[in-house]
Motif scaffolding. Sequence first.
Motif, mmCIF file in Angstrom:
data_model
loop_
_atom_site.group_PDB
_atom_site.id
_atom_site.type_symbol
_atom_site.label_atom_id
_atom_site.label_comp_id
_atom_site.label_asym_id
_atom_site.label_seq_id
_atom_site.Cartn_x
_atom_site.Cartn_y
_atom_site.Cartn_z
ATOM 1 N N ALA A 176 -5.255 7.759 -4.322
ATOM 2 C CA ALA A 176 -5.687 6.368 -4.437
ATOM 3 C C ALA A 176 -6.339 6.091 -5.793
ATOM 4 O O ALA A 176 -6.186 5.010 -6.350
ATOM 5 N N TYR A 177 -7.047 7.089 -6.330
ATOM 6 C CA TYR A 177 -7.676 6.901 -7.653
ATOM 7 C C TYR A 177 -6.682 7.058 -8.794
ATOM 8 O O TYR A 177 -6.918 6.591 -9.900
ATOM 9 N N ARG A 216 -3.261 0.337 -10.871
ATOM 10 C CA ARG A 216 -2.691 -0.834 -10.192
ATOM 11 C C ARG A 216 -2.378 -1.974 -11.136
ATOM 12 O O ARG A 216 -1.379 -2.680 -10.962
ATOM 13 N N ARG A 268 -6.012 12.147 -0.135
ATOM 14 C CA ARG A 268 -5.682 10.718 -0.096
ATOM 15 C C ARG A 268 -6.475 9.950 -1.147
ATOM 16 O O ARG A 268 -5.936 9.100 -1.861
ATOM 17 N N ARG A 269 -7.758 10.283 -1.263
ATOM 18 C CA ARG A 269 -8.576 9.591 -2.274
ATOM 19 C C ARG A 269 -8.084 9.900 -3.679
ATOM 20 O O ARG A 269 -8.018 9.012 -4.532
ATOM 21 N N ALA A 279 -3.494 3.745 0.373
ATOM 22 C CA ALA A 279 -3.952 3.493 -0.990
ATOM 23 C C ALA A 279 -3.505 2.081 -1.320
ATOM 24 O O ALA A 279 -2.310 1.820 -1.440
ATOM 25 N N TYR A 280 -4.464 1.140 -1.411
ATOM 26 C CA TYR A 280 -4.111 -0.256 -1.654
ATOM 27 C C TYR A 280 -3.529 -0.386 -3.046
ATOM 28 O O TYR A 280 -4.117 0.096 -4.012
ATOM 29 N N PRO A 293 -10.686 2.164 -3.526
ATOM 30 C CA PRO A 293 -10.510 2.961 -4.737
ATOM 31 C C PRO A 293 -9.687 2.212 -5.778
ATOM 32 O O PRO A 293 -8.690 1.582 -5.436
ATOM 33 N N ALA A 331 -9.548 5.938 2.672
ATOM 34 C CA ALA A 331 -8.275 5.922 1.949
ATOM 35 C C ALA A 331 -7.090 6.282 2.841
ATOM 36 O O ALA A 331 -6.243 7.073 2.474
ATOM 37 N N ASN A 380 0.842 -1.198 0.000
ATOM 38 C CA ASN A 380 0.000 0.000 0.000
ATOM 39 C C ASN A 380 0.871 1.239 0.000
ATOM 40 O O ASN A 380 2.040 1.182 0.374
#
Lengths: 518, 296, 319
Positions: A301-302, A306, A297-298, A483-484, A339, A480, A281
């Motif tokens: 994350a978006y 990935r 943070r979001r 962030a995975y 996200p 978030a 993460n």
Amino acid sequence: MIRRPGTVIAALGAAAALLLSGCSATASGPTDDGPVSGGDLVFARATGVTSLNTTTVHNNVSIFTAEQLMETLFTVSDDGKDIEPWLATGYEISDDELTYTVTLRDDVEFSNGQKLTAEDVKFSIDQDTKTADTGWGYINEAIKEVRVVDDLTVEFELKYVSSPFLAVLTMFSNQIVPKGYAGMSVDEFYENPIGTGPFVLDEWKKGQYFKVVRNENYWQKDKPYLDSVQWNVVADVNTRKLQLQGGQIDVDVQPDWSSFDSLNETPGIVAKAFDSTLSWNIAFNQEREPFDDVHVRRAIAYAVDRQAIVDAVLFGNGTPANSLIAPGTPYYDENADGPSFDLEKAKAELAKSEYPDGFSTTLLISSGNTEKSSTAQIIQAALKKIGITVEITPLGPTTAHDAVLAMDYDMTLSGWTMDIPDPDQWTTFAVDPAGGSNSDNTGYNNPEAIAINTKAKEESDPEKRAELYSELQRITGKDAFLAYLYYSPYGFAFSESVKGFHVTPLGNYHLEDVYISE
Amino acid sequence: MSTPTGILAEYRAQRAVSKPASRTIKPWYQNMPLVAGAIVVGVLVLIAVLAPVIAPYDPIAQNLQETLQSPSSEHWLGTDKFGRDVFSRLIWGARVDLRVGFIAVIIPFTFGTIIGGLAGYFGGWFDIIVMRIVDVFFAFPFFVMIIALVFIFGAGESSIYLAIAIVSWVAYAKIVRGEVIVAKEQDYVVGAQLGGMSHMRILFRHIGPNVLSQAIIYAMSDIVMDIMAIVALGYLGLGIAPPVAEWGSMILEGQEFITTHWMQATVPGLIVVVTSLGVSWLGDGLSDLLNPDRRK
Amino acid sequence: MLHRLTFIPSRLLQAVPVVFGVTLIVFFMAHLLPGDPAQAILGDKATPDAVSALRTQMGLDKPIWAQYFLFLAHLAQGDLGMSFTYQRPVTEIVLQAIPVTMSLVVFALTLTLVISIPLAAIAATAPDKPRDFAVRTFTLIGQGMPQFWVGIMLILLLAVRARIFPVGGFGETILDHVYYLFLPALTLAISLSPTAIRSLRTSTISVLGSDYVSTARSKGASGVPLFRQHVLRNAAIPTVSVIGVHLGYLVGGSIVIEKVFAIPGLGSLMLDAIYARDFPTIQAVTLFVGIFVTFVGILTDVIYTLMDPRVNLAAKGRA
């Protein structure tokens, strides 16, 4: 060979371990006539054992090695989902679920010939509990008292109902050592521990190699098969790979994903991705601006693709992450909707934040790790697209770890592997500021998440627990706080003659089952 | 690859056996090393300057759909693990490595020449102290000192300049001091001194031009050495931070794929060799041009 | 012969200020580093009281000159502090790594001579002829090759493709060591040879032109015997000084090369310490290398004097 993580590979691995057949991938390999005694196994891995004191040591390299010397009452099944008796023969739970009575095997001796008794168990568990501030002791938080009933019976009384308790006893920090450290000081003892494990320490050259030889007093008859096991420290991933190809070593721990396929195609070598609980993460330091802002943070994350990271860095050997909990862990919710990559949403979130035009920040990584530096560079390029300038700061592993502990960072790459087959260890560590790590060193503090986590810990009905953990996965995704990025299997490459080698989703391996054919 | 101490020793050995002038100065266009060196270095500098124009792709733009491609008409040298065009990165790398290599010599050249000149001319306690300091610096191998200093100052371009300046000035000081000691015994200097000319004027007017040529010739070897240092630092991950295209870090990144994509580590190294060869030729040529009696 | 050795005491005396300078530099390196060593040792969770107690214990509250003398006093007892990473005395760790690096250096030096002497002879016996030009081009190219890249290329060709040599490591027995160290030693030799060849070539040309070689020729000596008996010894003299000077360079070069070949010597130790910011270890390696190079310098002068009847260092001091 199936290299995609998933239940298939775990099942295959479990079957392989049961049959002790090693499940050789290529037909041309040496024929396998079952376990043979003798032989020396040589591992090469990037870093060395730093300490054998499993009540305090935090790095997996030390932990997985110490597990060859010392053992726990219960252990995790090969698929990582069940708990099996090990030094114990079984247990009973009282009706109020507050007392566990555990019976011990009567045929276990320590490597010094001393017999394992309930006194040793009480001593060991109590010692671990004492390290609550400095080590893993917090894992024993639920334990009120450990009582010796007779030589082979121990009673655990809990402060509250705790579903993860049995899993806690599989934890390496609760390994059983002789009472009073067999007359030594803690430090002396862990320089050369006395345990019930299949091997005993032979030579430990810090920073160079760690060598163990078979424990002649081992309680599993005829095991271990190997005469010795040695772990060499070979920092460079290419050198490890080439040493394996050249036959200088038998097992390459963590080969580059980039050469995983080509290694597997090399005659005589098997490259295997074991199903894991390993997730990576981006951790945000919420005690610092701008990461105290959920929209920032979001947005980050978006912004990260990935699948692209999985393809470019893991060469397809992994899956994009969508949840706080990894798939190899019980109660993972595949519908947890953390996200995922969506550039429009990222821009929209950033616009809602106090930094609509972006900002400059840093990403701390530990140096000398290709996977991390590549991931960091992809994140850097991705965030540039939404106006966030990232400077990558590589630090030595120790220094990087210290900086994170001291909350002296902006963003960092944070990884986790489960140590017990229960999500509680991780969720408490991650979402509860009092859980031992200031919420995975992020400063995340959401009372709702904390309350759900506590409730899930004390719930004994699996279905209700599942609901609670799903809810937790949903909330943490929305917040978030991490962030995975991705779930990664454990990559190992080893010589075809190495049989019976299996890695559980928790990352540990039972080397007493391993043998070398031919 | 070379070191200040090594070049100095070689230089000493050459002086010891130097013969009196037996040739006349060749016109520059017959000076093969000079011409070849100038062409190689010129082309490289041109490539570096024109990088934005001639590089077909952005050197840091990732294309994660097209990673690790083999050479093709679209990507002449293929792509790296981030899908970046290797050819474009090589071209942009010239900017970084040449820039750092050439700029890094300026401070040590200036500082070392001045200190060495003063020490040689005035002698006495100043000379003794300077030479002891020089000895101390020579006690540390070039790489040990550079790596330790970059570590202390933190990775990055300005740290590299600073580290190289601290380590390299001593070589210039030693060379220039030696030259000045010889030069100040010459008739024209003694004459100027007797004629009452000021020390500064003698140093700048009469001695300077003569001793400077040695410093310039040495500077060429020094540039090669500095490029080696930058590349090595990049390779050790202590150089210029990613994602900037730099030859050393390209070799580091390419080494990961040595068994599958061998060109990725090989080609940036070859470019370094060509660059060094060009600068060395230039140095040899200059040496022929500036003091023909000392070569061979 | 003996009287010419009288310069050794004065040469040693000259080394004293240099060694002091080396300790001074290494000491001040520590003070250039940001951060408090006491804090670094105790970790971030230490209480301010504990940190200040350790500061006092380490003498960090004393004036800087007092700290330097304390450093020297510890150094005299071989105490350079504890490694942050391994929690063991640094001296112990460094002593363990020294033999490894030294064997690599000696091996590399041997290979350098094996490569350089014939090539220099080939070039020197036909100055400005094609073969001379070829050797000189080789030296220029050799000089321009980054050492670590040479190592990678040798690995690619001789270990990965041809599988003749191991790709890295150090092995366990003495025979292992020789086998494992061959490629790294060759790498260092390839990068040192250009300098050695150039200097050998220059001095050989000069010796070949000298009177006594002409005399020897006129007496019928020629070919290899002439070369061995008359030329080599004299031509080797300047080379001794070049090689002496380069021992330090080899130690420096081994830093990078040990990383390429995963050899557990001083170089790997220093780089790992740098990545882990283990300052006491960096300091100890730097100090050792500095003092080592200083004494190799003296040794070189001694050998130089013994070999060359013309040099009288007792009278002239170091050139």
